[in-house]
Design an enzyme around this catalytic site. Structure first.
Site, short mmCIF file in Angstrom:
data_model
loop_
_atom_site.label_atom_id
_atom_site.label_comp_id
_atom_site.label_asym_id
_atom_site.label_seq_id
_atom_site.Cartn_x
_atom_site.Cartn_y
_atom_site.Cartn_z
N HIS A 178 -7.83 -0.43 -9.71
CA HIS A 178 -7.78 0.53 -8.61
C HIS A 178 -6.65 1.51 -8.82
O HIS A 178 -6.81 2.73 -8.61
CB HIS A 178 -7.61 -0.22 -7.29
CG HIS A 178 -7.37 0.68 -6.12
ND1 HIS A 178 -8.34 1.49 -5.58
CD2 HIS A 178 -6.24 0.92 -5.38
CE1 HIS A 178 -7.84 2.18 -4.56
NE2 HIS A 178 -6.56 1.85 -4.43
N ASP B 36 0.84 -1.20 0.00
CA ASP B 36 0.00 0.00 0.00
C ASP B 36 0.88 1.24 0.00
O ASP B 36 1.95 1.26 0.60
CB ASP B 36 -0.90 -0.01 1.24
CG ASP B 36 -2.09 0.92 1.12
OD1 ASP B 36 -2.24 1.54 0.05
OD2 ASP B 36 -2.86 1.02 2.08
#
Length: 358
Positions: free
Chosen positions: A269, A196
Site C-alpha cells: 500500500h 496513518d
C-alpha cells in the site's frame, strides 16, 4: 494557526482529536440535468444509472457530481451560509478557543458551476466529479455529494454543536448523504493497527503539496479534496499474521518503520500510494484520515480525506490501488477495506468563500 485560534478553511492545520465529515447534496442542482434525470429513471427501473464496469476499468470514469448539461440553481440561503461560515465557527468556538474548532468547506463541480457560471475560467482547472476506477476485483465508485464540511476540534461536543447549527442554517435546501464522526486512535493509528498519515509532508513542503499555486492563479491558495469512507473486515484482517499485515501496508506494525519497496510483483500500500513523476519528483498529499466505529453494529472503518495541490495526484493513487501497478496487482489492503463512498471537491480560500455571498 496559533493555539486557541478558531479558523475555517484550515487545510493544513494541526491534527485534532475529533472530527465530523459531513457530505450533503443540494436537490435543486439536479433539476434540469439530463444526466441526473437519466440516473433517476434508471434507478426506478432497476438500473444503476452508471456505465458498465468494463468500460471504465482501463482509465476510470466520472460520475456522482454532475457533469451533464447546465446545472440547476443553488438556493441563495445555501450560498449565504457558506459565505458566513466563519461567523458560525466563532459562534460555537468561543466556548473553548483552545479546542481549535474549524470547518473546511469543499464545493463540488456542479455546485461550483451553479454559483460561478459555465465559463471554464470560472472554475479551478482540475475540478471535476469523482473519477471512478473499476478494477478486476475492487472498485472506487462515485457517490452523491455537492458540499463537504470537514469539522475539526479537540472536543466532540463543539463539533456536534457546530454541525447542529450548520444543518439548521442550511435547512431543507440540502439533503445529508453521509455523516461520519471520527476519533483519533492511540498514536495516530487506524483500526487495522498501523500508524496513518506517516507520509504527510511537513514544514514548508506542507502548503506546497496541499495548496494550488501559480499554475492556476485565479484559485491559488485553494485546494482539491477527495473523500472516501472505507469499511474494514477486522476479522479477516486479524486472520493474517503480523508479518503478512506488514507486507500489505509496507511498514512495521509496532514501530512504523518503512519496509523496502518490492522490485516487482505485488507492491505494498505504501508503494502504490507514492506518486513520482517522470522527472523522479515525488508528489505528496495531506491526509487527515480518522477512524470511526460502532462496534455493536460491527462497523469499523477509516474515513480517508486527502488534500492536494493537484487532483491528478490523488487520482493516480486511486488508479494504482484499484486497477493495480501493473494492472491486476491491486492494493491488497482492499481485500480487507471496502470503499463505500467517493466524492471530490474544491476548497476555496476563506476570502473566496466569503466572497460567494456577493
Amino acid at each position: 494557526m496559533q493555539p486557541g485560534e478558531s479558523s475555517t478553511q484550515n487545510v493544513v492545520g494541526p491534527l485534532t482529536s475529533a472530527a465530523i465529515f459531513l457530505v450533503v447534496s443540494v436537490p435543486s442542482l439536479a433539476m434540469g440535468s439530463p444526466r441526473r434525470a437519466a440516473g433517476r429513471r434508471a434507478a426506478r427501473h432497476g438500473g444503476s444509472g452508471r456505465s458498465d464496469a468494463a468500460s471504465s476499468a482501463a482509465s476510470g470514469s466520472t460520475a456522482g457530481g454532475g457533469g451533464g448539461s447546465a446545472p440547476g440553481r443553488i438556493p441563495q440561503g445555501v450560498v449565504d451560509t457558506l459565505a458566513g461560515i466563519e461567523d458560525l465557527v466563532k459562534t460555537v468556538g468561543f466556548r473553548n478557543p483552545g479546542a481549535r474548532l474549524s470547518c473546511t468547506v469543499g464545493i463540488g463541480a456542479t455546485a461550483w458551476r451553479a454559483m460561478r457560471g459555465d465559463d471554464p475560467g470560472a472554475a479551478p482547472a482540475e475540478l471535476h466529479p469523482f473519477k471512478e476506477f473499476v478494477g478486476e476485483v475492487h472498485a472506487a465508485r462515485a457517490t452523491p455529494g455537492d458540499l463537504l464540511f470537514h469539522i475539526r476540534a479537540d472536543r466532540q461536543d463543539l463539533a456536534y454543536e457546530f454541525e447542529r447549527l450548520l444543518l439548521g442554517a442550511l435547512g431543507t435546501d440540502v439533503r445529508v448523504e453521509d455523516e461520519v464522526s471520527g476519533f483519533r486512535y492511540f498514536d495516530g493509528r487506524d483500526l487495522l493497527g498501523f500508524v496513518d498519515g506517516t507520509a504527510n509532508p511537513v514544514g514548508p513542503d506542507l502548503p506546497v503539496s496541499a495548496l494550488i499555486g501559480d499554475e492556476d492563479p485565479g484559485f491559488a491558495g485553494g485546494s482539491y479534496v477527495v473523500v472516501q469512507k472505507y469499511l474494514h473486515n477486522l476479522d479477516a484482517w486479524g486472520g493474517l499474521t503480523v508479518e503478512d499485515q506488514e507486507a500489505v501496508i509496507g511498514r512495521t506494525k509496532s514501530d512504523n518503520v518503512e519496509l523496502p519497496d518490492a522490485e516487482s510483483g505485488q507492491r505494498s500500500h505504501k508503494t502504490l500510494a507514492t506518486i513520482t513523476d517522470a522527472e523522479g519528483v515525488e508528489h505528496d498529499i495531506v491526509r487527515d484520515n480518522m477512524p470511526f466505529a460502532t462496534p455493536g453494529s460491527g462497523i469499523h472503518g477509516t474515513y480517508f480525506i486527502g488534500y492536494s495541490r493537484r487532483l491528478t495526484v490523488i487520482e493516480q493513487m486511486l488508479e494504482r490501488m484499484f486497477i493495480g501497478d501493473p494492472p491486476g496487482k491491486y492494493d491488497r489492503i482492499l481485500d480487507f477495506s471496502t470503499a463505500a463512498t467517493g466524492s471530490t471537491y474544491f476548497v476555496p480560500t476563506a476570502a473566496m468563500l466569503a466572497g460567494l455571498g456577493g
